[in-house]
Design an enzyme around this catalytic site. Structure first.
Site, PDB file in Angstrom:
ATOM      1  N   GLY A   1       0.732  -1.294  -0.054  1.00 15.36           N
ATOM      2  CA  GLY A   1       0.234   0.071   0.045  1.00 15.36           C
ATOM      3  C   GLY A   1       1.037   1.289   0.157  1.00 15.36           C
ATOM      4  O   GLY A   1       1.083   1.747  -1.133  1.00 15.36           O
TER       5      GLY A   1
ATOM      6  N   ARG B   1     -31.482  25.353  16.579  1.00  8.79           N
ATOM      7  CA  ARG B   1     -31.445  24.097  17.682  1.00  8.79           C
ATOM      8  C   ARG B   1     -31.770  25.140  19.099  1.00  8.79           C
ATOM      9  O   ARG B   1     -30.788  25.785  19.602  1.00  8.79           O
ATOM     10  CB  ARG B   1     -30.374  23.324  17.820  1.00  8.79           C
ATOM     11  CG  ARG B   1     -30.456  22.437  18.900  1.00  8.79           C
ATOM     12  CD  ARG B   1     -31.633  21.521  18.944  1.00  8.79           C
ATOM     13  NE  ARG B   1     -31.545  20.414  19.868  1.00  8.79           N
ATOM     14  CZ  ARG B   1     -32.564  19.563  20.458  1.00  8.79           C
ATOM     15  NH1 ARG B   1     -33.341  19.641  19.421  1.00  8.79           N
ATOM     16  NH2 ARG B   1     -32.392  18.789  21.412  1.00  8.79           N
TER      17      ARG B   1
ATOM     18  N   GLU C   1      -4.915   7.516  -1.628  1.00  7.62           N
ATOM     19  CA  GLU C   1      -3.947   8.314  -2.404  1.00  7.62           C
ATOM     20  C   GLU C   1      -2.780   8.833  -1.783  1.00  7.62           C
ATOM     21  O   GLU C   1      -2.411  10.115  -1.729  1.00  7.62           O
ATOM     22  CB  GLU C   1      -4.331   9.417  -3.095  1.00  7.62           C
ATOM     23  CG  GLU C   1      -5.618   8.862  -4.154  1.00  7.62           C
ATOM     24  CD  GLU C   1      -5.858   9.497  -5.485  1.00  7.62           C
ATOM     25  OE1 GLU C   1      -5.219  10.252  -5.822  1.00  7.62           O
ATOM     26  OE2 GLU C   1      -7.005   9.388  -5.840  1.00  7.62           O
TER      27      GLU C   1
END
Ligand SMILES: Cc1cc2nc3c(=O)[nH]c(=O)nc-3n(C[C@H](O)[C@H](O)[C@H](O)COP(=O)(O)OP(=O)(O)OC[C@H]3O[C@@H](n4cnc5c(N)ncnc54)[C@H](O)[C@@H]3O)c2cc1C
Length: 392
Positions: free
Chosen positions: A132, A272, A374
């Site tokens: 990887g 809220r 990436e």
């Protein structure tokens, strides 16, 4: 550069409108069902999104497009949904870009028109179960047999690789050994449906449910010798260059995520009520939103600076080194900001933030991969340190 051109801003409005009409009403259902919206891809193609960095002869925008426009499109799609944003980002950065940059005229004519129109998608297979961050540890092999390459091995986590319209996946494979004993790595295009090319079942992911991700297996998979992309032995270098552009695109996706969190949390904090007044009147809330605004601004500036440098490089005015460093800096900052932004926004929403009816919950799940795909944050720090001239 403190603002984008009027053309870029006009284009932003077009993509925003598209994302709000075509994606926003459907995304919760698609996400719950982990449904890849195949029909959306040609609509994105019709809007020209896949052709922004592609010459007109392959159906692209030619001089009317640039890398900055692509980042604007990714940011705006990502503001509504990250999976749809990565479908575009990977479709261009990992699918189209390597073929456009390294392909022969025949390869470009064969694949690009469909990819640019959104009739097809392409994937980019670098990562493997054992390779990887250390992508050079590739184990997949390709051996020449007469006029064919025979590919054997496995790839992991490959985006856009198993959709109904995936036409080709470009994979890295060992094709020999260099004089210094290091593996010679080449890039080979494997069209979908080639015997021996097995698309494994879709992963069960934390986020990006609407994005297509598969492991791939190659078992004596034969492709004609002209499916080599670029020069033999150049595959690793090609893919590293491809990732530099991809990092700026992921940075744009992160900006979209952070921007969405800022808008959603700001609106919610104003409406809220707690203790008889809007929660926004508490500095414990409003200061977090102020911090979020700073992060969005910083991430956006770094992203568009990197995109602008990339366009300047294309015009021959900048060095690769400069763009590489800017891309890594933008990716590192923006993706970490996006993850923090989702944490702040979810906290502002309280219990509702943990409920799937509220988009912040989806952004919270989707953001983490930004720090991994990436090139992880650690890899970005390695690249930035190397750019400073520090020993590797
Ligand atoms: C949803 C999704 C989509 C993806 N799409 C694609 C795709 O289309 N194509 C593709 O090729 N890949 C794709 N990837 C793979 C992705 O790029 C890799 O997962 C990523 O590069 C990390 O590699 P890894 O998972 O093997 O982690 P590893 O390399 O095993 O790293 C594990 C951890 O160790 C750290 N680490 C490793 N080495 C060092 C070091 N030297 N110093 C400090 N820390 C270190 C890493 O930063 C990380 O935190 C995708 C992944 C996912 C999850």
């Amino acid at each position: 550069m403190f603002e984008l051109s009027q053309d870029h801003e006009d284009f932003r409005r077009v993509v925003r409108d598209f994302a709000e009409k075509e994606v926003a009403p459907n995304i919760a259902g698609w996400d719950t069902a982990a449904h890849f919206p195949t029909d959306l891809v040609p609509k994105m193609g019709d809007l020209g999104l896949f052709g922004l960095v592609v010459p007109e002869e392959y159906g692209g925008a030619g001089d009317a497009g640039d890398f900055t426009s692509l980042c604007v499109a990714i940011e705006e799609l990502g503001r509504i949904d990250q999976s749809v944003g990565i479908t575009l980002s990977a479709g261009v950065g990992l699918g189209i870009n390597p073929i456009l940059t390294y392909g022969t005229e025949e390869q470009k004519q064969r694949f690009l028109p469909d990819l640019v129109s959104g009739r097809a998608l392409a994937g980019f297979g670098l990562t493997e179960p054992e390779a990887g961050s250390d992508a050079g540890a590739t184990r997949t092999r390709a051996a020449r047999d007469g006029d064919e390459w025979v590919v054997n091995g496995a790839k992991a986590f490959i985006t856009n690789s198993g959709t109904d319209i995936t036409s080709v996946v470009t994979v890295t494979a060992r094709t020999g050994t260099n004089e210094d004993g290091s593996p010679q790595i080449s890039a080979i295009m494997v069209p979908s449906g080639t015997p021996g090319f097995v698309v494994e079942p879709a992963y069960h992911k934390l986020g990006w449910h609407v994005s297509d991700t598969h492991g791939l297996t190659f078992e004596d998979c034969r492709v004609p010798s002209d499916h080599l992309l670029g020069q033999e032995g150049e595959g690793f270098k090609q893919f590293l260059k491809t990732l530099d552009d991809g990092r700026i695109a992921i940075s744009a996706l992160a900006v979209g995520c952070a921007q969405a969190c800022l808008e959603l949390a700001t609106d919610y904090a104003k409406s809220r009520m707690a203790f008889g007044r809007p929660i926004a009147v508490n500095q414990g809330v409003s200061f977090q939103l102020a911090d979020l605004a700073v992060m969005v601004e910083g991430a956006r500036l770094l992203t568009y600076k990197a995109a602008w440098l990339k366009d300047e490089l294309h015009a021959g005015k900048r060095s690769v080194k400069e763009v590489k460093q800017a891309a890594a800096i933008a990716k590192l900052y923006s993706t970490e900001a996006a993850v923090t932004a989702t944490r702040i926004a979810t906290q502002v929403f309280g219990g509702n933030g943990f409920m799937e009816e509220y988009p912040v919950a989806r952004f919270y799940r989707d953001a983490k991969i930004l720090e991994i795909g990436e090139g992880t944050s650690e890899v970005q720090r390695m690249l930035i340190a190397r750019g400073l001239g520090l020993p590797a």
